[in-house]
Design a protein around this motif. Structure first.
Motif, PDB file in Angstrom:
ATOM      1  N   TYR A  23      61.188  26.644  -4.273  1.00  0.00           N
ATOM      2  CA  TYR A  23      62.276  25.751  -4.700  1.00  0.00           C
ATOM      3  C   TYR A  23      63.092  26.396  -5.810  1.00  0.00           C
ATOM      4  N   VAL A  67      56.989  24.134  -2.790  1.00  0.00           N
ATOM      5  CA  VAL A  67      56.853  22.815  -2.178  1.00  0.00           C
ATOM      6  C   VAL A  67      55.411  22.647  -1.713  1.00  0.00           C
ATOM      7  N   THR A  68      54.805  21.508  -2.074  1.00  0.00           N
ATOM      8  CA  THR A  68      53.407  21.255  -1.706  1.00  0.00           C
ATOM      9  C   THR A  68      53.253  20.090  -0.740  1.00  0.00           C
ATOM     10  N   VAL A  91      65.631  25.148  -0.955  1.00  0.00           N
ATOM     11  CA  VAL A  91      64.371  25.841  -0.688  1.00  0.00           C
ATOM     12  C   VAL A  91      64.619  27.077   0.162  1.00  0.00           C
ATOM     13  N   THR A 106      58.359  27.711  -8.523  1.00  0.00           N
ATOM     14  CA  THR A 106      58.104  26.357  -8.044  1.00  0.00           C
ATOM     15  C   THR A 106      58.057  26.357  -6.525  1.00  0.00           C
ATOM     16  N   ALA A 116      50.627  23.782   0.532  1.00  0.00           N
ATOM     17  CA  ALA A 116      51.889  24.525   0.443  1.00  0.00           C
ATOM     18  C   ALA A 116      51.978  25.613   1.502  1.00  0.00           C
ATOM     19  N   LEU A 170      63.465  16.076  -5.456  1.00  0.00           N
ATOM     20  CA  LEU A 170      62.066  16.119  -5.849  1.00  0.00           C
ATOM     21  C   LEU A 170      61.481  14.721  -5.944  1.00  0.00           C
ATOM     22  N   THR A 190      56.610  19.149  -5.479  1.00  0.00           N
ATOM     23  CA  THR A 190      56.550  20.551  -5.878  1.00  0.00           C
ATOM     24  C   THR A 190      55.478  20.773  -6.937  1.00  0.00           C
ATOM     25  N   GLU A 191      55.156  22.039  -7.119  1.00  0.00           N
ATOM     26  CA  GLU A 191      54.178  22.436  -8.142  1.00  0.00           C
ATOM     27  C   GLU A 191      54.443  23.890  -8.504  1.00  0.00           C
TER      28      GLU A 191
END
Length: 358
Positions: free
Chosen positions: A294, A330-331, A301, A328, A281, A345, A37-38
């Motif tokens: 997220y 998901v990548t 998610v 946040t 993403a 994660l 994630t990012e």
């Protein structure tokens, strides 16, 4: 006979199938998808202000007896971890045992007499005045008896929470008075960070978005902060105090009280600023361009439709609609998820643990 055997085999095979299916579902529930994630970031420059700070314990108190007397036992040492309810020191209890015995005997005598008078009053054999005196006397001796029990219990000094003994002020056999500190203690809760900001930053506090801090002893590691409070009155140096709590993370690398920190305040973006996310993403579906958002609280998610306006050369895209700063996303692993799915994660890789071998 053959028909009965067939029916029996069908039942056995059906049972095995059901057990296999249940086991498969249990395994599926236990084996959560691992995703990377990012946080959605602002494209372009974001205003950030940094200030030096100091780590403090969430709670720091002095432990003292509530009664007078000589200390007979010191059960802990400086720096030792103690649990809530643990006895850290004891006082000579002989006088308090005698006081409790005397109070208990007097309580037993007055209680029996009061109960007798109350019973006779119910039969109208004693006056209301005698009844009231008996009730009042019972209340008074009950209070004295409880006080004697509390005094005996107070000969043991109890840790009020999980934490560490910071300093010892008294020794064994030393006679101390009520309220005199025996130990200082800090809690084991997540530590706090405190900084002071000038007035020009304080007046823009409504534009504060998020907070992070860095420590020299943990190079390259960014610690997220949760704002606790901002003082509404300046101190003698015309500065305003901000208090933060370190968020739960890698507890083995959690800063300790007394450490110096550099706290960064990230401002909210201007209304016309756009958000950038990694191109990995983005997922194109028949319903449009989607990302997975997220939820930290539920660890699940959810799919979100976004509008991509530009693809950048650094492997990121600019999003103009559908995503908020700080969410946040998901990548990695985006093509194997489903709506509402619970995930775990991918842990951060430590700069000192190359290859993740430790």
């Amino acid at each position: 006979m053959i028909m009965k055997i067939k029916v029996f085999l069908l039942l056995v095979m059906g049972g095995i199938s059901m057990l296999t299916g249940c086991k498969h579902r249990e395994t599926k529930q236990e084996n959560l998808q691992t995703v990377k994630t990012e946080m959605a970031a602002v494209y372009g420059e974001v205003k950030t202000s940094s200030f030096p700070g100091k780590v403090k314990a969430a709670s720091e108190i002095n432990l003292s007896f509530r009664i007078n007397g000589p200390i007979t036992k010191i059960n802990v040492t400086e720096g030792q971890f103690v649990h809530k309810g643990q006895v850290v020191a004891e006082m000579d209890s002989r006088d308090y045992v005698i006081q409790l015995s005397a109070a208990e005997a007097e309580y037993t005598r007055i209680k029996a007499e009061a109960e007798r008078i109350i019973q006779l009053h119910g039969k109208q054999s004693v006056s209301d005045n005698d009844h009231d005196k008996a009730v009042t006397g019972l209340q008074q001796i009950t209070a004295q008896y409880d006080a004697a029990k509390n005094a005996l219990a107070d000969t043991k000094l109890i840790a009020p929470f999980d934490g560490y003994i910071q300093k010892r002020y008294s020794d064994r056999a030393e006679v101390i008075g009520e309220g005199m500190p025996v130990f200082s203690m800090i809690s084991a809760d997540l530590p706090e960070v405190e900084i002071n900001i000038p007035a020009n930053e304080f007046v823009n506090r409504d534009r504060f978005s998020s907070y992070t801090c860095l420590f020299d002893v943990f190079p390259g590691q960014v610690f997220p902060l949760q704002l606790i409070s901002i003082s509404g009155k300046a101190n003698a140096n015309q500065l305003y105090t901000m208090r933060f709590r370190l968020k739960r993370g890698n507890d083995s690398q959690m800063p300790s009280p007394g450490m110096s920190a550099m706290v960064s305040i990230i401002y909210k973006p201007e209304e016309n600023q756009k958000i950038s996310v990694p191109i990995t993403a983005i997922r194109d579906t028949g319903n449009g361009t989607m990302v997975w958002v997220y939820d930290e609280a539920t660890q699940t998610v959810s799919e979100r439709k976004v509008t991509v306006t530009q693809i950048l050369n650094d492997g990121k895209v600019i999003i103009s609609q559908g995503l908020n700063l700080g969410e946040t996303i998901v990548t990695a692993g985006v093509h194997f998820l489903s709506e509402g799915e619970k995930v775990k994660l991918l842990p951060d890789v430590s700069s000192t643990n190359v290859g993740g071998l430790l």
